[in-house]
Design a protein around this motif. Structure first.
Motif, PDB file in Angstrom:
ATOM      1  N   SER A   1       3.428   5.193   8.832  1.00 55.42           N
ATOM      2  CA  SER A   1       4.719   5.865   8.701  1.00 55.42           C
ATOM      3  C   SER A   1       5.304   6.171  10.087  1.00 55.42           C
ATOM      4  O   SER A   1       6.499   5.980  10.333  1.00 55.42           O
ATOM      5  CB  SER A   1       4.535   7.156   7.905  1.00 55.42           C
ATOM      6  N   GLU A   2       4.427   6.594  10.988  1.00 55.85           N
ATOM      7  CA  GLU A   2       4.868   6.905  12.349  1.00 55.85           C
ATOM      8  C   GLU A   2       5.310   5.633  13.078  1.00 55.85           C
ATOM      9  O   GLU A   2       6.306   5.633  13.792  1.00 55.85           O
ATOM     10  CB  GLU A   2       3.705   7.561  13.100  1.00 55.85           C
ATOM     11  N   LEU A   3       4.571   4.556  12.848  1.00 53.75           N
ATOM     12  CA  LEU A   3       4.884   3.286  13.510  1.00 53.75           C
ATOM     13  C   LEU A   3       6.191   2.685  13.030  1.00 53.75           C
ATOM     14  O   LEU A   3       7.012   2.234  13.815  1.00 53.75           O
ATOM     15  CB  LEU A   3       3.797   2.242  13.229  1.00 53.75           C
ATOM     16  N   LEU A   4       6.347   2.664  11.708  1.00 51.63           N
ATOM     17  CA  LEU A   4       7.479   1.939  11.129  1.00 51.63           C
ATOM     18  C   LEU A   4       8.685   2.832  10.854  1.00 51.63           C
ATOM     19  O   LEU A   4       9.746   2.330  10.479  1.00 51.63           O
ATOM     20  CB  LEU A   4       7.051   1.247   9.824  1.00 51.63           C
ATOM     21  N   GLY A   5       8.514   4.143  11.022  1.00 56.42           N
ATOM     22  CA  GLY A   5       9.626   5.064  10.775  1.00 56.42           C
ATOM     23  C   GLY A   5      10.034   5.079   9.312  1.00 56.42           C
ATOM     24  O   GLY A   5      11.209   5.216   8.993  1.00 56.42           O
ATOM     25  N   THR A   6       9.067   4.879   8.421  1.00 54.41           N
ATOM     26  CA  THR A   6       9.333   4.869   6.967  1.00 54.41           C
ATOM     27  C   THR A   6       8.445   5.932   6.319  1.00 54.41           C
ATOM     28  O   THR A   6       7.337   6.177   6.793  1.00 54.41           O
ATOM     29  CB  THR A   6       8.980   3.474   6.391  1.00 54.41           C
ATOM     30  N   SER A   7       8.933   6.530   5.243  1.00 57.73           N
ATOM     31  CA  SER A   7       8.151   7.589   4.600  1.00 57.73           C
ATOM     32  C   SER A   7       6.869   7.030   3.973  1.00 57.73           C
ATOM     33  O   SER A   7       6.818   5.839   3.605  1.00 57.73           O
ATOM     34  CB  SER A   7       8.990   8.271   3.525  1.00 57.73           C
ATOM     35  N   VAL A   8       5.872   7.901   3.845  1.00 60.20           N
ATOM     36  CA  VAL A   8       4.596   7.492   3.247  1.00 60.20           C
ATOM     37  C   VAL A   8       4.820   6.975   1.826  1.00 60.20           C
ATOM     38  O   VAL A   8       4.252   5.954   1.421  1.00 60.20           O
ATOM     39  CB  VAL A   8       3.589   8.676   3.273  1.00 60.20           C
ATOM     40  N   GLY A   9       5.682   7.662   1.071  1.00 60.98           N
ATOM     41  CA  GLY A   9       5.977   7.263  -0.312  1.00 60.98           C
ATOM     42  C   GLY A   9       6.538   5.845  -0.375  1.00 60.98           C
ATOM     43  O   GLY A   9       6.104   5.026  -1.204  1.00 60.98           O
TER      44      GLY A   9
END
Lengths: 184, 124
Positions: free
Chosen positions: A155-163
């Motif tokens: 999530s931190e790498l791709l800037g996308t939420s865990v969900g």
């Protein structure tokens, strides 16, 4: 070889050119291999992966002063690598639009002729199945399946939420399962 | 999802089926470091007089251009207004002096003109 200490490396990056260069060398030593594999899973060819890795580090080096230390060095580098890879794939897609329309046939031929691919039949089929996924889904699948990366880190790498990442991985797994069902 | 994932894992495993040339990672750091430009950050180019002034020159050129277009538009509108007024005015184009001189040179006196006008249904 010194163990990698992120705080110390960031501190060195703020100093003179010689310290900066030494710090960057530590960064390259620490992250070049995992970055290489992330890129390699996306582009398949060793030569392309090597070129993209070099470009990633050149870009990081020329923009090192803009690295403020707000995010981890790994996050910053992965983002550069992901951007470079996606740009490369889009450019490749534009040039070889006909080949990309049928990635299975194309990839099969490419992998067969690649001296640095040593997969067996099912591993080749898995790569073909992964190639049918959209690029970002493919990236999520590779990070989770091969690198066993945690969703939080991803999530931190791709800037996308865990969900959203979980949903993306779930869809990717379903599609790959379907691909194998069609083969059987 | 776990079921599908396990099924893929059982079938294919999660080994990377890719390899690299012999000793690739051993020399990778040196190879990357050697490919880097000498200086990390590029020196910003020195600002010349032209680079400082060009924004203002471009703005002035735009302003003059807009003025020119505005002037042209206003003048064109005035000219077409004049034409309309001339057409509407019709009989008022000729001055009194011109009409007086016309009667002086015409072979007709005021009485004849009066008769002519009244016979043709004129003004009365």
């Amino acid at each position: 070889m010194m163990p990698f200490n992120e705080e110390k490396v960031v501190e060195m990056l703020r100093k003179d050119e010689a310290s900066k260069s030494r710090a960057f060398e530590q960064i390259v030593r620490q992250f070049s291999e995992p970055l290489y594999w992330q890129i390699r899973h996306m582009v398949y060819s060793h030569d392309d992966a090597n070129d993209l890795l070099q470009n990633t580090f050149i870009k990081a080096w020329t923009n090192i002063d803009s690295f403020q230390g707000f995010s981890k060095i790994s996050t910053w580098l992965y983002r550069i690598a992901i951007n470079e890879t996606l740009t490369f794939l889009n450019r490749q897609k534009a040039v070889q639009s006909v080949a990309i329309d049928d990635p299975e046939i194309n990839l099969d031929e490419r992998l067969e002729g690649d001296p640095y691919f040593d997969g067996n039949e099912t591993e080749t089929q898995l790569q073909e199945a992964i190639a049918t996924l959209p690029e970002k889904q493919r990236m999520v699948f590779n990070l989770k399946y091969f690198e066993e990366m945690k969703y939080e880190d991803m999530s931190e790498l791709l800037g996308t939420s865990v969900g959203a990442l979980k949903a993306s991985y779930h869809i990717a797994v379903k599609k790959i399962e379907e691909y194998f069902n069609n083969l059987d | 999802m776990k079921k599908e994932e396990d099924s893929i894992l059982a079938r294919c495993g999660n080994r990377r089926p890719f390899s690299t040339p012999e000793g690739y990672f051993d020399s990778l750091t040196e190879s990357i470091m050697a490919s880097l430009p000498a200086v990390a950050h590029e020196e910003p180019a020195k600002a010349t007089l032209w680079s400082k002034a060009k924004v203002w020159v471009y703005m002035a050129a735009c302003f003059i251009g807009m003025l020119f277009v505005f002037n042209f538009a206003v003048n064109t509108a005035n000219r077409s207004d004049d034409g309309v007024q001339m057409a509407d005015a019709g009989s008022e184009v000729y001055s009194d002096e011109y009409i007086d001189s016309f009667f002086e040179t015409a072979m007709i006196d005021e009485y004849t003109l009066y008769c002519s006008l009244t016979q043709n249904g004129g003004f009365y």
